[in-house]
Write a protein that holds these residues in place. Structure first.
Motif, PDB file in Angstrom:
ATOM      1  N   ILE A 162      -3.643  35.868  -8.016  1.00 33.42           N
ATOM      2  CA  ILE A 162      -4.828  35.234  -7.445  1.00 33.42           C
ATOM      3  C   ILE A 162      -4.437  34.575  -6.129  1.00 33.42           C
ATOM      4  CG2 ILE A 162      -6.597  33.459  -7.806  1.00 33.42           C
ATOM      5  CD1 ILE A 162      -6.199  33.947 -10.849  1.00 33.42           C
ATOM      6  N   SER A 163      -5.295  34.705  -5.127  1.00 35.68           N
ATOM      7  CA  SER A 163      -5.035  34.149  -3.801  1.00 35.68           C
ATOM      8  C   SER A 163      -5.365  32.665  -3.790  1.00 35.68           C
ATOM      9  CB  SER A 163      -5.877  34.898  -2.771  1.00 35.68           C
ATOM     10  OG  SER A 163      -5.667  34.376  -1.490  1.00 35.68           O
ATOM     11  N   ALA A 164      -4.422  31.862  -3.299  1.00 40.29           N
ATOM     12  CA  ALA A 164      -4.612  30.412  -3.223  1.00 40.29           C
ATOM     13  C   ALA A 164      -3.731  29.839  -2.117  1.00 40.29           C
ATOM     14  CB  ALA A 164      -4.272  29.765  -4.561  1.00 40.29           C
ATOM     15  N   ASP A 165      -4.105  28.667  -1.630  1.00 37.18           N
ATOM     16  CA  ASP A 165      -3.340  27.946  -0.607  1.00 37.18           C
ATOM     17  C   ASP A 165      -3.443  26.448  -0.851  1.00 37.18           C
ATOM     18  OD1 ASP A 165      -2.285  29.906   1.172  1.00 37.18           O
ATOM     19  OD2 ASP A 165      -4.267  30.179   2.044  1.00 37.18           O
ATOM     20  N   VAL A 166      -2.428  25.729  -0.387  1.00 38.93           N
ATOM     21  CA  VAL A 166      -2.482  24.270  -0.351  1.00 38.93           C
ATOM     22  C   VAL A 166      -2.801  23.903   1.083  1.00 38.93           C
ATOM     23  CG1 VAL A 166      -1.234  22.112  -0.667  1.00 38.93           C
ATOM     24  CG2 VAL A 166      -0.831  24.025  -2.228  1.00 38.93           C
ATOM     25  N   GLU A 188       0.847  -1.180   0.000  1.00 44.21           N
ATOM     26  CA  GLU A 188       0.000   0.000   0.000  1.00 44.21           C
ATOM     27  C   GLU A 188       0.884   1.232   0.000  1.00 44.21           C
ATOM     28  OE1 GLU A 188      -2.945   0.200   3.040  1.00 44.21           O
ATOM     29  OE2 GLU A 188      -3.543  -1.885   2.760  1.00 44.21           O
ATOM     30  N   GLU A 189       0.566   2.117  -0.899  1.00 49.49           N
ATOM     31  CA  GLU A 189       1.280   3.382  -0.940  1.00 49.49           C
ATOM     32  C   GLU A 189       0.391   4.433  -0.299  1.00 49.49           C
ATOM     33  OE1 GLU A 189       3.034   6.576  -4.138  1.00 49.49           O
ATOM     34  OE2 GLU A 189       2.731   4.527  -4.771  1.00 49.49           O
ATOM     35  N   VAL A 190       0.889   5.038   0.730  1.00 45.85           N
ATOM     36  CA  VAL A 190       0.128   6.051   1.435  1.00 45.85           C
ATOM     37  C   VAL A 190       0.561   7.409   0.896  1.00 45.85           C
ATOM     38  CG1 VAL A 190      -0.385   7.061   3.680  1.00 45.85           C
ATOM     39  CG2 VAL A 190      -0.018   4.597   3.473  1.00 45.85           C
ATOM     40  N   THR A 191      -0.394   8.130   0.388  1.00 48.98           N
ATOM     41  CA  THR A 191      -0.089   9.465  -0.102  1.00 48.98           C
ATOM     42  C   THR A 191      -0.851  10.480   0.732  1.00 48.98           C
ATOM     43  OG1 THR A 191      -1.856   9.335  -1.741  1.00 48.98           O
ATOM     44  CG2 THR A 191       0.358   8.726  -2.469  1.00 48.98           C
ATOM     45  N   ASP A 192      -0.245  11.589   0.885  1.00 47.70           N
ATOM     46  CA  ASP A 192      -0.842  12.683   1.641  1.00 47.70           C
ATOM     47  C   ASP A 192      -1.577  13.577   0.647  1.00 47.70           C
ATOM     48  OD1 ASP A 192      -1.509  14.428   3.647  1.00 47.70           O
ATOM     49  OD2 ASP A 192       0.455  15.402   3.701  1.00 47.70           O
ATOM     50  N   VAL A 193      -2.868  13.362   0.509  1.00 49.07           N
ATOM     51  CA  VAL A 193      -3.665  14.122  -0.457  1.00 49.07           C
ATOM     52  C   VAL A 193      -4.017  15.472   0.142  1.00 49.07           C
ATOM     53  CG1 VAL A 193      -5.789  14.172  -1.805  1.00 49.07           C
ATOM     54  CG2 VAL A 193      -4.583  12.018  -1.468  1.00 49.07           C
ATOM     55  N   ARG A 194      -3.723  16.494  -0.602  1.00 51.50           N
ATOM     56  CA  ARG A 194      -3.995  17.873  -0.179  1.00 51.50           C
ATOM     57  C   ARG A 194      -4.965  18.527  -1.157  1.00 51.50           C
ATOM     58  NH1 ARG A 194       0.037  20.075   3.332  1.00 51.50           N
ATOM     59  NH2 ARG A 194       0.974  18.304   4.387  1.00 51.50           N
ATOM     60  N   ASN A 195      -5.438  19.705  -0.803  1.00 50.84           N
ATOM     61  CA  ASN A 195      -6.351  20.477  -1.645  1.00 50.84           C
ATOM     62  C   ASN A 195      -5.712  21.801  -2.032  1.00 50.84           C
ATOM     63  OD1 ASN A 195      -8.502  18.600  -1.370  1.00 50.84           O
ATOM     64  ND2 ASN A 195      -9.021  19.489   0.606  1.00 50.84           N
ATOM     65  N   LEU A 196      -5.873  22.176  -3.274  1.00 51.58           N
ATOM     66  CA  LEU A 196      -5.482  23.499  -3.746  1.00 51.58           C
ATOM     67  C   LEU A 196      -6.750  24.344  -3.759  1.00 51.58           C
ATOM     68  CD1 LEU A 196      -3.516  25.545  -4.960  1.00 51.58           C
ATOM     69  CD2 LEU A 196      -3.901  24.471  -7.189  1.00 51.58           C
ATOM     70  N   VAL A 197      -6.761  25.368  -2.914  1.00 49.46           N
ATOM     71  CA  VAL A 197      -7.943  26.199  -2.732  1.00 49.46           C
ATOM     72  C   VAL A 197      -7.671  27.584  -3.313  1.00 49.46           C
ATOM     73  CG1 VAL A 197      -9.532  27.205  -1.035  1.00 49.46           C
ATOM     74  CG2 VAL A 197      -8.513  24.953  -0.620  1.00 49.46           C
ATOM     75  N   VAL A 198      -8.614  28.072  -4.115  1.00 46.68           N
ATOM     76  CA  VAL A 198      -8.556  29.433  -4.650  1.00 46.68           C
ATOM     77  C   VAL A 198      -9.601  30.264  -3.924  1.00 46.68           C
ATOM     78  CG1 VAL A 198      -8.956  30.867  -6.701  1.00 46.68           C
ATOM     79  CG2 VAL A 198      -7.669  28.729  -6.896  1.00 46.68           C
ATOM     80  N   VAL A 243     -15.963  30.037  -6.479  1.00 47.60           N
ATOM     81  CA  VAL A 243     -15.084  30.994  -5.795  1.00 47.60           C
ATOM     82  C   VAL A 243     -15.835  32.295  -5.548  1.00 47.60           C
ATOM     83  CG1 VAL A 243     -13.041  32.458  -6.085  1.00 47.60           C
ATOM     84  CG2 VAL A 243     -12.913  30.027  -6.632  1.00 47.60           C
ATOM     85  N   HIS A 244     -16.545  32.754  -6.564  1.00 43.05           N
ATOM     86  CA  HIS A 244     -17.257  34.036  -6.462  1.00 43.05           C
ATOM     87  C   HIS A 244     -18.388  33.976  -5.431  1.00 43.05           C
ATOM     88  CE1 HIS A 244     -18.914  37.877  -7.671  1.00 43.05           C
ATOM     89  NE2 HIS A 244     -20.101  37.306  -7.835  1.00 43.05           N
ATOM     90  N   TYR A 245     -19.211  32.928  -5.499  1.00 44.01           N
ATOM     91  CA  TYR A 245     -20.396  32.874  -4.652  1.00 44.01           C
ATOM     92  C   TYR A 245     -20.159  32.265  -3.272  1.00 44.01           C
ATOM     93  CZ  TYR A 245     -23.165  34.436  -8.566  1.00 44.01           C
ATOM     94  OH  TYR A 245     -23.680  35.187  -9.603  1.00 44.01           O
ATOM     95  N   LYS A 246     -19.186  31.362  -3.143  1.00 37.21           N
ATOM     96  CA  LYS A 246     -18.915  30.712  -1.858  1.00 37.21           C
ATOM     97  C   LYS A 246     -17.686  31.279  -1.148  1.00 37.21           C
ATOM     98  CE  LYS A 246     -22.123  27.488  -2.169  1.00 37.21           C
ATOM     99  NZ  LYS A 246     -23.160  27.246  -1.180  1.00 37.21           N
ATOM    100  N   GLY A 247     -16.882  32.065  -1.874  1.00 40.78           N
ATOM    101  CA  GLY A 247     -15.698  32.671  -1.273  1.00 40.78           C
ATOM    102  C   GLY A 247     -14.420  31.888  -1.484  1.00 40.78           C
ATOM    103  N   LYS A 248     -14.569  30.602  -1.829  1.00 41.14           N
ATOM    104  CA  LYS A 248     -13.397  29.769  -2.099  1.00 41.14           C
ATOM    105  C   LYS A 248     -13.867  28.494  -2.798  1.00 41.14           C
ATOM    106  CE  LYS A 248     -13.509  27.568   2.435  1.00 41.14           C
ATOM    107  NZ  LYS A 248     -12.774  27.328   3.673  1.00 41.14           N
ATOM    108  N   CYS A 249     -12.891  27.788  -3.380  1.00 44.66           N
ATOM    109  CA  CYS A 249     -13.204  26.525  -4.045  1.00 44.66           C
ATOM    110  C   CYS A 249     -11.949  25.669  -4.115  1.00 44.66           C
ATOM    111  CB  CYS A 249     -13.730  26.778  -5.459  1.00 44.66           C
ATOM    112  SG  CYS A 249     -14.098  25.276  -6.389  1.00 44.66           S
TER     113      CYS A 249
END
Length: 93
Positions: free
Chosen positions: A88-92, A17-27, A60-66
């Motif tokens: 553009i503002s974004a974070d992982v 099993e390969e364990v990967t650390d899944v992250r999200n890119l949020v704008v 992004v426009h209506y919810k503030g982020k995606c």
């Protein structure tokens, strides 16, 4: 005489099993960038289809982020930097 021969097989299976650390890119939403600019950025940086990019931009426009992409940190960090480079503002996360 009726003789039945039964052979039992036992296989040793090694499960890797390969364990990967899944992250999200949020704008995040802002009052500066246009819809077209964000859509174009998502298509260029995240390889979104025009429809995907438009849907994410509306969220992004209506919810503030995606969450615009999911994956390993190393991949998303480069995309995040490219999005920042376009103002553009974004974070992982």
């Amino acid at each position: 005489m009726n003789t039945a021969t039964e052979t039992l097989y036992q296989d040793d299976v090694l499960l890797l099993e390969e364990v990967t650390d899944v992250r999200n890119l949020v704008v995040y939403n802002d009052d500066v960038n246009t819809f077209d600019h964000v859509i174009e950025t998502l298509m260029d940086v995240c390889n979104h289809t025009p429809e995907q990019a438009e849907q994410c931009t509306l969220l992004v426009h209506y919810k503030g982020k995606c969450v615009v992409k999911m994956g390993e940190f190393e991949l998303l960090a480069g995309m995040c930097t490219a999005i920042h480079d376009r103002g553009i503002s974004a974070d992982v996360v």
